[in-house]
Design a protein around this motif. Sequence first.
Motif, PDB file in Angstrom:
ATOM      1  N   LYS A  88       0.767  -1.009   0.040  1.00  0.00           N
ATOM      2  CA  LYS A  88       0.092   0.010  -0.017  1.00  0.00           C
ATOM      3  C   LYS A  88       0.810   1.181  -0.220  1.00  0.00           C
ATOM      4  CE  LYS A  88      -3.534   2.603   2.820  1.00  0.00           C
ATOM      5  NZ  LYS A  88      -3.687   2.783   4.196  1.00  0.00           N
ATOM      6  N   PHE A  89       0.555   2.116  -0.828  1.00  0.00           N
ATOM      7  CA  PHE A  89       1.364   3.368  -1.016  1.00  0.00           C
ATOM      8  C   PHE A  89       0.940   4.306   0.320  1.00  0.00           C
ATOM      9  CE2 PHE A  89       1.356   8.058  -2.200  1.00  0.00           C
ATOM     10  CZ  PHE A  89       2.739   8.206  -2.567  1.00  0.00           C
ATOM     11  N   ASP A  90       2.027   4.765   0.816  1.00  0.00           N
ATOM     12  CA  ASP A  90       1.931   5.510   2.186  1.00  0.00           C
ATOM     13  C   ASP A  90       2.118   7.063   2.129  1.00  0.00           C
ATOM     14  OD1 ASP A  90       1.368   5.860   5.111  1.00  0.00           O
ATOM     15  OD2 ASP A  90       3.609   6.006   5.172  1.00  0.00           O
ATOM     16  N   ARG A  91       3.159   7.172   1.247  1.00  0.00           N
ATOM     17  CA  ARG A  91       3.720   8.583   1.042  1.00  0.00           C
ATOM     18  C   ARG A  91       4.832   8.896   0.156  1.00  0.00           C
ATOM     19  NH1 ARG A  91       4.589   9.741   7.147  1.00  0.00           N
ATOM     20  NH2 ARG A  91       6.051   8.142   7.556  1.00  0.00           N
ATOM     21  N   ASN A  92       4.957  10.048  -0.197  1.00  0.00           N
ATOM     22  CA  ASN A  92       6.439  10.381  -1.190  1.00  0.00           C
ATOM     23  C   ASN A  92       6.886  11.596  -0.627  1.00  0.00           C
ATOM     24  OD1 ASN A  92       4.331  11.216  -2.939  1.00  0.00           O
ATOM     25  ND2 ASN A  92       5.892  12.029  -3.902  1.00  0.00           N
ATOM     26  N   LEU A  93       8.158  11.710  -0.932  1.00  0.00           N
ATOM     27  CA  LEU A  93       9.045  12.731  -0.910  1.00  0.00           C
ATOM     28  C   LEU A  93       9.658  13.254  -2.315  1.00  0.00           C
ATOM     29  CD1 LEU A  93      11.180  11.976   2.055  1.00  0.00           C
ATOM     30  CD2 LEU A  93       9.182  13.648   2.072  1.00  0.00           C
ATOM     31  N   LYS A  94       9.443  14.494  -2.528  1.00  0.00           N
ATOM     32  CA  LYS A  94      10.148  14.910  -3.921  1.00  0.00           C
ATOM     33  C   LYS A  94      11.375  15.945  -3.795  1.00  0.00           C
ATOM     34  CE  LYS A  94       8.734  17.202  -7.735  1.00  0.00           C
ATOM     35  NZ  LYS A  94       7.729  18.336  -8.105  1.00  0.00           N
ATOM     36  N   LYS A  95      12.154  15.684  -4.504  1.00  0.00           N
ATOM     37  CA  LYS A  95      13.427  16.998  -4.645  1.00  0.00           C
ATOM     38  C   LYS A  95      13.661  16.935  -6.304  1.00  0.00           C
ATOM     39  CE  LYS A  95      17.752  18.214  -2.822  1.00  0.00           C
ATOM     40  NZ  LYS A  95      18.696  17.764  -1.993  1.00  0.00           N
ATOM     41  N   ASN A  96      13.295  18.071  -6.484  1.00  0.00           N
ATOM     42  CA  ASN A  96      13.320  18.390  -8.044  1.00  0.00           C
ATOM     43  C   ASN A  96      12.597  17.485  -8.932  1.00  0.00           C
ATOM     44  OD1 ASN A  96      15.281  20.419  -7.569  1.00  0.00           O
ATOM     45  ND2 ASN A  96      17.133  18.969  -7.503  1.00  0.00           N
ATOM     46  N   TRP A  98      13.108  14.042  -8.899  1.00  0.00           N
ATOM     47  CA  TRP A  98      13.353  12.639  -7.895  1.00  0.00           C
ATOM     48  C   TRP A  98      12.542  12.518  -7.024  1.00  0.00           C
ATOM     49  CZ3 TRP A  98      16.554   9.532 -10.638  1.00  0.00           C
ATOM     50  CH2 TRP A  98      17.605  10.123 -11.354  1.00  0.00           C
ATOM     51  N   VAL A  99      12.036  11.032  -6.898  1.00  0.00           N
ATOM     52  CA  VAL A  99      10.983  10.860  -5.977  1.00  0.00           C
ATOM     53  C   VAL A  99      11.721   9.620  -5.140  1.00  0.00           C
ATOM     54  CG1 VAL A  99       8.636   9.672  -5.580  1.00  0.00           C
ATOM     55  CG2 VAL A  99       9.084  11.587  -7.444  1.00  0.00           C
ATOM     56  N   ALA A 100      11.014   9.535  -3.673  1.00  0.00           N
ATOM     57  CA  ALA A 100      11.329   8.448  -2.782  1.00  0.00           C
ATOM     58  C   ALA A 100       9.978   8.297  -2.280  1.00  0.00           C
ATOM     59  CB  ALA A 100      12.295   8.947  -1.640  1.00  0.00           C
ATOM     60  N   ALA A 101       9.609   6.834  -2.208  1.00  0.00           N
ATOM     61  CA  ALA A 101       8.143   6.518  -1.945  1.00  0.00           C
ATOM     62  C   ALA A 101       8.084   5.440  -0.790  1.00  0.00           C
ATOM     63  CB  ALA A 101       7.473   5.941  -3.148  1.00  0.00           C
ATOM     64  N   ARG A 102       7.261   5.558  -0.014  1.00  0.00           N
ATOM     65  CA  ARG A 102       7.092   4.671   0.980  1.00  0.00           C
ATOM     66  C   ARG A 102       5.768   3.588   0.991  1.00  0.00           C
ATOM     67  NH1 ARG A 102       7.161   5.433   7.463  1.00  0.00           N
ATOM     68  NH2 ARG A 102       5.265   3.903   8.193  1.00  0.00           N
ATOM     69  N   PHE A 103       6.136   2.354   0.991  1.00  0.00           N
ATOM     70  CA  PHE A 103       5.007   1.463   0.965  1.00  0.00           C
ATOM     71  C   PHE A 103       5.022   0.372   1.945  1.00  0.00           C
ATOM     72  CE2 PHE A 103       6.302   2.456  -3.279  1.00  0.00           C
ATOM     73  CZ  PHE A 103       5.204   2.691  -3.829  1.00  0.00           C
TER      74      PHE A 103
END
Length: 107
Positions: A88-96, A98-103
């Motif tokens: 389940k997708f929880d949240r993500n962070l974005k820089k420019n 680029w993305v990091a995502a938490r599941f």
Amino acid sequence: MMSGHSKMQKKILKRNNCKKISVYLGDVHAIGDGVFDIVVANINRNVLLEDIGKYADHLAEKGVLLLSGFYESDLEQIISEANEHHLKFDRNLKKNDWVAARFLKKS
């Protein structure tokens, strides 16, 4: 246990008294048959899409998968593939771009 770790990783783990952390350097096969509370993968979209199911197989119940190394435009495709593997997708962070995502592994 550490495989392919750097001196810096070893130093950080020791400084922070981390005794139950395994660090593996390599593709998904480097983690063998282990089951983990958290799996972190930082690689491009195509590899992430190919290996999400394997990461999910190595996650403990209610485990956390952190993915990074892909573009914001890839996020929906990553989320869709993760859902196929009970993540389940929880949240993500974005820089420019680029993305990091938490599941989270569904129980």
